[in-house]
Write a protein that holds these residues in place. Structure first.
Motif, mmCIF file in Angstrom:
data_model
loop_
_atom_site.group_PDB
_atom_site.id
_atom_site.type_symbol
_atom_site.label_atom_id
_atom_site.label_comp_id
_atom_site.label_asym_id
_atom_site.label_seq_id
_atom_site.Cartn_x
_atom_site.Cartn_y
_atom_site.Cartn_z
ATOM 1 N N ARG A 92 43.522 43.963 40.556
ATOM 2 C CA ARG A 92 44.187 44.429 41.774
ATOM 3 C C ARG A 92 43.233 44.392 42.969
ATOM 4 N NH1 ARG A 92 46.062 50.167 43.277
ATOM 5 N NH2 ARG A 92 47.128 49.657 45.204
ATOM 6 N N ASN A 150 44.031 41.940 45.986
ATOM 7 C CA ASN A 150 44.222 42.588 47.292
ATOM 8 C C ASN A 150 43.235 42.040 48.315
ATOM 9 O OD1 ASN A 150 46.342 44.264 47.045
ATOM 10 N ND2 ASN A 150 45.152 46.104 46.595
ATOM 11 N N THR A 183 40.698 36.070 37.746
ATOM 12 C CA THR A 183 40.708 37.536 37.762
ATOM 13 C C THR A 183 39.995 38.080 36.523
ATOM 14 O OG1 THR A 183 42.938 37.400 36.917
ATOM 15 C CG2 THR A 183 42.752 37.979 39.196
ATOM 16 N N ASN A 229 39.056 50.770 43.446
ATOM 17 C CA ASN A 229 39.449 50.457 42.077
ATOM 18 C C ASN A 229 38.311 49.893 41.245
ATOM 19 O OD1 ASN A 229 42.089 51.154 42.335
ATOM 20 N ND2 ASN A 229 42.624 49.187 43.224
ATOM 21 N N THR A 251 38.569 45.276 39.346
ATOM 22 C CA THR A 251 39.889 45.076 38.730
ATOM 23 C C THR A 251 40.641 43.901 39.367
ATOM 24 O OG1 THR A 251 40.955 46.519 40.314
ATOM 25 C CG2 THR A 251 40.154 47.551 38.284
#
Ligand code: ASP
Length: 438
Positions: free
Chosen positions: A265, A269, A253, A435, A263
């Motif tokens: 997230r 996701n 990440t 995002n 990001t």
């Protein structure tokens, strides 16, 4: 009816209910038989449906991907970056595994009596692993290279274990397609473009069944799991592997954030349904169609990049596996009271990297190749019996990491060759917020 829950939640609920069902039914004498006869087959059907499209997908996606590049120099640039980044993340993973296993020393917590008991209980189960590994060991050093070039593509395409041969053929075919005049190759190109779309649509359809498929798979895994006592004895070993795998997810990440500005997230996701499927199936090959769909539609990797990077990654990039192999080899050495010096540990980095490249993308393959790593470091093969009991859950976790690594690297490569765009969800599924950090 419009389904509101995002796919990864539906899969998670399916998994949780599967575990619950397995736990409840384990309390009845007839429970295990019932799950094996009436629930497990649905899990098998689900995995088979995914595997069914793996080879056609590799063929169609790679031929489309390579021919879309329209230029051999672009292909070699992308190829070089793909292999380079895959190797770097794998070496990182082995080094993290070695660092953790030397720090935590899980092998020292195994008493002499537990060791003897486990070796005698599981030695039979590990025989097949050793036998397969022996055959591989007897082959010459250039055998993997020799195996890459098949003499019959139709024969190769009949087994999911020959994915590298199919990949080689597809890239070769794609190069041929680039080199002939555009006009002559147009029909062939259109055919494979359309073929690719159909396969991706089939993935969408199979994913409709994913929550039910993982329910069946997990219920079967729970009723067939060995007793909890064994897990306790191997608690420190499993914890070491799990910490290492979590560190790898954090690294991915971070790399994605640093190099692509997406990001954590957004990344998690996008990739999570593939991670959950990898966990439930223990096979990067079976998960490949879903990884491909998630990466292109939800992470913004253009098809030209994804269809080149991911099939190669599913077969050769196994960071979770290489980390596990390093931890397992040193754990067994510790349990046998062996001290591995620095140069042997450096050698483990090299052998575990190669062993993970050589591991097939199917359940349990990492354990077969582990025998090679142990052989190099002079660790007794009987020690395999020590880790056998917890191999399946760890296989599930390492496969998730393998797939996450493929997804992350596909974003990095895509970014580096200007092929990272915005997600474009093509199915009914869901709309994630972007995002994106500018
Ligand atoms: N099951 C793993 C995979 O398919 C390979 C392994 O580590 O056994 O990615």
């Amino acid at each position: 009816m419009k389904l509101k829950l995002a796919l990864h939640w539906r899969i998670l609920i399916g998994m949780a209910l599967g575990v619950l069902m397995g736990l409840i039914l384990s309390n009845f004498d007839w429970g295990k038989g019932f799950v094996q006869d009436w629930i497990k087959p649905f899990g098998k059907i689900f995995i088979n449906a995914l595997k069914l499209i793996a080879i056609p997908l590799i063929l169609a996606a790679l031929i489309k991907g390579v021919s879309d590049l329209k230029d051999i120099s672009k292909l070699s640039k992308m190829g070089g970056r793909t292999i380079g980044i895959y190797l770097t993340t794998t070496i990182m993973a082995v080094s993290i595994g070695l660092f953790l296993v030397n720090l935590i020393k899980p092998g020292s917590s195994i008493s002499e009596s537990t060791r003897t008991e486990m070796v005698s209980n599981y030695s039979q189960s590990t025989e097949t692993y050793k036998e397969t590994a022996k055959q591989q060991k007897e082959a010459g050093p250039l055998k993997p290279l020799e195996d890459l070039v098949t003499d019959n593509i139709f024969a190769s395409a009949t087994s999911n274990r020959n994915m590298l041969q199919v990949i080689f053929f597809a890239i070769f075919f794609g190069i041929g397609l680039i080199l002939i005049p555009e006009e002559t190759g147009r029909t062939v190109k259109h055919f494979f473009d359309g073929f690719n779309e159909v396969i991706l649509k089939m993935v969408d359809l199979i994913m409709l069944a994913a929550p039910y498929g993982v329910f069946a798979l997990l219920a079967a895994i729970v009723v067939e799991a060995p007793s909890a006592d064994l897990f306790k004895a191997l608690g420190w070993y499993s914890t070491t592997v799990v910490i290492g795998l979590l560190v790898m997810i954090a690294i991915y990440t971070l790399l994605v954030f640093i190099f692509t500005k997406r990001t954590p997230r957004f990344f998690i996701n996008g990739i999570s349904p593939a991670q959950l499927l990898a966990f439930s199936t223990s096979s990067s090959a079976a998960t490949l169609p879903v990884t491909m769909e998630r990466v292109t539609e939800h992470l913004g990797v253009e098809e030209e990049a994804a269809s080149f990077v991911l099939p190669i990654g599913a077969t050769i990039n196994m960071d979770g596996t290489s980390l596990y192999q390093a931890v397992a080899a040193v754990f067994i050495a510790q349990a046998f009271g062996m001290d591995l010096d620095f140069s042997t540990q450096l050698g483990i980095i090299a052998t575990a990297t190669l062993a993970s490249i050589g591991s097939a993308a199917v359940p349990g393959a990492g354990m077969v190749m582990l025998v090679g790593v142990m052989g190099y470091a002079g660790i007794p093969e009987a020690g395999l019996a020590l880790i056998f009991a917890v191999d399946r859950p760890l296989d599930m976790l390492r496969t998730s990491v393998n797939v996450t690594g493929d997804g992350a690297v596909s974003m990095l490569v895509a970014k580096s060759v200007g092929k990272l765009g915005e997600p474009h969800v093509k199915n009914w599924d869901d709309n994630y917020p972007l995002n994106k950090v500018e």
